[in-house]
Scaffold this motif. Structure first.
Motif, PDB file in Angstrom:
ATOM      1  N   UNK A 103     -25.042  63.501  83.094  1.00 54.53           N
ATOM      2  CA  UNK A 103     -25.751  64.619  82.497  1.00 54.53           C
ATOM      3  C   UNK A 103     -25.603  64.407  81.089  1.00 54.53           C
ATOM      4  N   UNK A 104     -24.435  64.006  80.356  1.00 56.01           N
ATOM      5  CA  UNK A 104     -24.275  63.947  79.067  1.00 56.01           C
ATOM      6  C   UNK A 104     -24.871  62.362  78.432  1.00 56.01           C
ATOM      7  N   UNK A 105     -24.779  61.400  79.237  1.00 54.09           N
ATOM      8  CA  UNK A 105     -25.410  60.100  78.978  1.00 54.09           C
ATOM      9  C   UNK A 105     -26.945  60.477  78.767  1.00 54.09           C
ATOM     10  N   UNK A 106     -27.830  61.405  79.298  1.00 58.97           N
ATOM     11  CA  UNK A 106     -28.916  61.519  78.916  1.00 58.97           C
ATOM     12  C   UNK A 106     -29.151  61.875  77.405  1.00 58.97           C
ATOM     13  N   UNK A 107     -28.124  62.493  76.954  1.00 61.00           N
ATOM     14  CA  UNK A 107     -28.180  62.963  75.367  1.00 61.00           C
ATOM     15  C   UNK A 107     -27.794  61.860  74.646  1.00 61.00           C
ATOM     16  N   UNK A 108     -26.757  61.090  75.039  1.00 63.22           N
ATOM     17  CA  UNK A 108     -26.302  59.725  74.280  1.00 63.22           C
ATOM     18  C   UNK A 108     -25.129  60.132  74.067  1.00 63.22           C
ATOM     19  N   UNK A 109     -24.649  61.018  74.674  1.00 65.95           N
ATOM     20  CA  UNK A 109     -23.080  61.377  74.607  1.00 65.95           C
ATOM     21  C   UNK A 109     -22.080  60.656  75.590  1.00 65.95           C
ATOM     22  N   UNK A 110     -21.057  59.905  75.198  1.00 66.08           N
ATOM     23  CA  UNK A 110     -20.371  59.307  76.063  1.00 66.08           C
ATOM     24  C   UNK A 110     -18.801  59.745  76.188  1.00 66.08           C
ATOM     25  N   UNK A 111     -18.268  59.603  77.157  1.00 62.04           N
ATOM     26  CA  UNK A 111     -16.763  59.912  77.444  1.00 62.04           C
ATOM     27  C   UNK A 111     -15.962  59.065  77.456  1.00 62.04           C
ATOM     28  N   UNK A 112     -14.624  59.320  76.860  1.00 63.27           N
ATOM     29  CA  UNK A 112     -13.346  58.803  76.939  1.00 63.27           C
ATOM     30  C   UNK A 112     -12.425  59.526  77.827  1.00 63.27           C
ATOM     31  N   UNK A 113     -12.009  58.978  78.878  1.00 62.21           N
ATOM     32  CA  UNK A 113     -10.940  59.728  79.827  1.00 62.21           C
ATOM     33  C   UNK A 113      -9.829  59.074  79.821  1.00 62.21           C
ATOM     34  N   UNK A 114      -8.527  59.967  79.751  1.00 60.86           N
ATOM     35  CA  UNK A 114      -7.352  59.642  79.978  1.00 60.86           C
ATOM     36  C   UNK A 114      -6.916  60.582  80.868  1.00 60.86           C
ATOM     37  N   UNK A 115      -6.614  59.837  82.253  1.00 63.62           N
ATOM     38  CA  UNK A 115      -6.351  60.815  83.463  1.00 63.62           C
ATOM     39  C   UNK A 115      -4.741  60.903  83.105  1.00 63.62           C
ATOM     40  N   UNK A 116      -4.134  59.785  82.732  1.00 71.62           N
ATOM     41  CA  UNK A 116      -2.477  59.909  82.634  1.00 71.62           C
ATOM     42  C   UNK A 116      -2.365  61.024  81.453  1.00 71.62           C
ATOM     43  N   UNK A 117      -2.831  60.992  80.522  1.00 68.64           N
ATOM     44  CA  UNK A 117      -2.597  61.975  79.226  1.00 68.64           C
ATOM     45  C   UNK A 117      -3.055  63.107  79.307  1.00 68.64           C
ATOM     46  N   UNK A 118      -4.192  63.173  80.578  1.00 70.78           N
ATOM     47  CA  UNK A 118      -4.695  64.593  80.828  1.00 70.78           C
ATOM     48  C   UNK A 118      -5.766  65.037  79.791  1.00 70.78           C
ATOM     49  N   UNK A 119      -6.654  64.174  79.250  1.00 66.45           N
ATOM     50  CA  UNK A 119      -7.450  64.607  78.538  1.00 66.45           C
ATOM     51  C   UNK A 119      -8.877  64.014  78.637  1.00 66.45           C
ATOM     52  N   UNK A 120     -10.097  64.701  77.863  1.00 66.03           N
ATOM     53  CA  UNK A 120     -11.402  63.924  78.033  1.00 66.03           C
ATOM     54  C   UNK A 120     -11.862  64.196  76.661  1.00 66.03           C
ATOM     55  N   UNK A 121     -12.417  63.168  76.035  1.00 73.68           N
ATOM     56  CA  UNK A 121     -13.064  63.399  74.891  1.00 73.68           C
ATOM     57  C   UNK A 121     -14.695  62.971  74.850  1.00 73.68           C
ATOM     58  N   UNK A 122     -15.254  63.902  74.149  1.00 74.83           N
ATOM     59  CA  UNK A 122     -17.037  63.402  74.283  1.00 74.83           C
ATOM     60  C   UNK A 122     -17.154  62.896  72.708  1.00 74.83           C
ATOM     61  N   UNK A 123     -17.986  61.580  72.960  1.00 71.64           N
ATOM     62  CA  UNK A 123     -18.469  61.154  71.872  1.00 71.64           C
ATOM     63  C   UNK A 123     -19.872  61.103  71.495  1.00 71.64           C
ATOM     64  N   UNK A 124     -20.434  61.744  70.273  1.00 70.04           N
ATOM     65  CA  UNK A 124     -21.845  61.787  70.009  1.00 70.04           C
ATOM     66  C   UNK A 124     -22.501  60.483  69.877  1.00 70.04           C
ATOM     67  N   UNK A 125     -23.594  60.449  70.096  1.00 69.07           N
ATOM     68  CA  UNK A 125     -24.659  59.195  69.822  1.00 69.07           C
ATOM     69  C   UNK A 125     -24.252  58.390  68.654  1.00 69.07           C
ATOM     70  N   UNK A 126     -24.164  57.098  69.061  1.00 65.82           N
ATOM     71  CA  UNK A 126     -23.807  56.274  67.809  1.00 65.82           C
ATOM     72  C   UNK A 126     -22.366  56.115  67.526  1.00 65.82           C
ATOM     73  N   UNK A 127     -21.654  56.771  68.001  1.00 67.11           N
ATOM     74  CA  UNK A 127     -20.116  56.501  67.984  1.00 67.11           C
ATOM     75  C   UNK A 127     -19.573  55.398  68.770  1.00 67.11           C
TER      76      UNK A 127
END
Length: 238
Positions: free
Chosen positions: A58-82
């Motif tokens: 869903x987010x890839x359609x907007x150009x938003x990509x995700x960095x997921x760290x399951x061990x650290x317990x977090x997910x971060x959304x990166x805007x287009x161009x990042x």
């Protein structure tokens, strides 16, 4: 329809379309879901893991990509161009209600200080079981002064705001009394995932012998500029 497909995927995992929406809105509004931050974030992160494929698509359609760290317990959304961690270059990203929001000068220096302390702790192998770097506030203040060339603002309100903003970004997990130099502060691994281009440039200036702080002659102009930027960017949500 896309909605029907997402709803079906959620129901297969015992979740609802509303839960999917909450995950999306949190990532677009705050950019970070950090499991340790609160019970709400814990629930959203667990839901994200179950809906990961649908959320990512869903987010890839907007150009938003995700960095997921399951061990650290977090997910971060990166805007287009990042850039995303693991790519060719380091991530350069601005945070806030608006994805393009910039931090204030003191917050940039504080972010750099926290990042350096985290990296020192990581190299020393003394992170907690949750991946946090524990440090006394005196160490933070000392590192900040080394970077910026002056002490943090003595104004109680302004200093509170700087720490609170980084806590909302989940860079800081827990923080004691910021006016007690012996109080402990915990820094999350999220600090390594966020680096503002302006902060990076500022660090280069410091290494070249220049100050991160504007000179006195320019301070009034800088203050007015920061005021205009704040009015344009809006406030970070609570």
């Amino acid at each position: 329809m896309l909605t029907d497909s997402i709803q079906a995927a959620a129901q297969r995992r015992g979740l609802s379309l509303e839960t999917f929406r909450k995950v999306i809105l949190r990532l677009l509004g705050r950019q970070v879901i950090y499991r340790l931050k609160s019970q709400r974030d814990r629930e959203l992160f667990d839901a994200f893991l179950m809906l990961r494929e649908s959320v990512t698509d869903y987010l890839e359609v907007m150009g938003v990509r995700l960095a997921v760290n399951e061990q650290g317990g977090f997910v971060i959304a990166y805007p287009p161009g990042s850039s995303v961690p693991g790519a060719e270059e380091e991530v350069l990203i601005d945070l806030g209600t608006d994805i393009q929001r910039r931090l204030k000068g003191e917050e940039k220096g504080l972010l750099l200080a926290l990042r350096m302390i985290f990296e020192d702790t990581l190299r020393a192998g003394t992170l907690t079981d949750d991946g946090l770097a524990m440090t006394e506030l005196s160490t933070v203040y000392t590192r900040y002064q080394q970077i910026v060339g002056r002490e943090m603002a003595g104004n109680v309100t302004e200093r509170d705001k700087s720490f609170d903003r980084l806590k909302r970004m989940s860079v800081i997990h827990q923080c004691g009394d910021i006016h007690d130099s012996e109080s402990l502060l915990s820094i999350t691994p999220i600090v390594e995932y966020f680096s503002l281009s302006s902060v990076t440039n500022a660090l280069s200036d410091v290494e070249a012998g220049e100050s991160l702080t504007p000179n006195l002659a320019a301070s009034e102009s800088t203050q007015k500029q920061n005021t205009r930027s704040s009015e344009e960017d809006g406030n970070v949500p609570g």
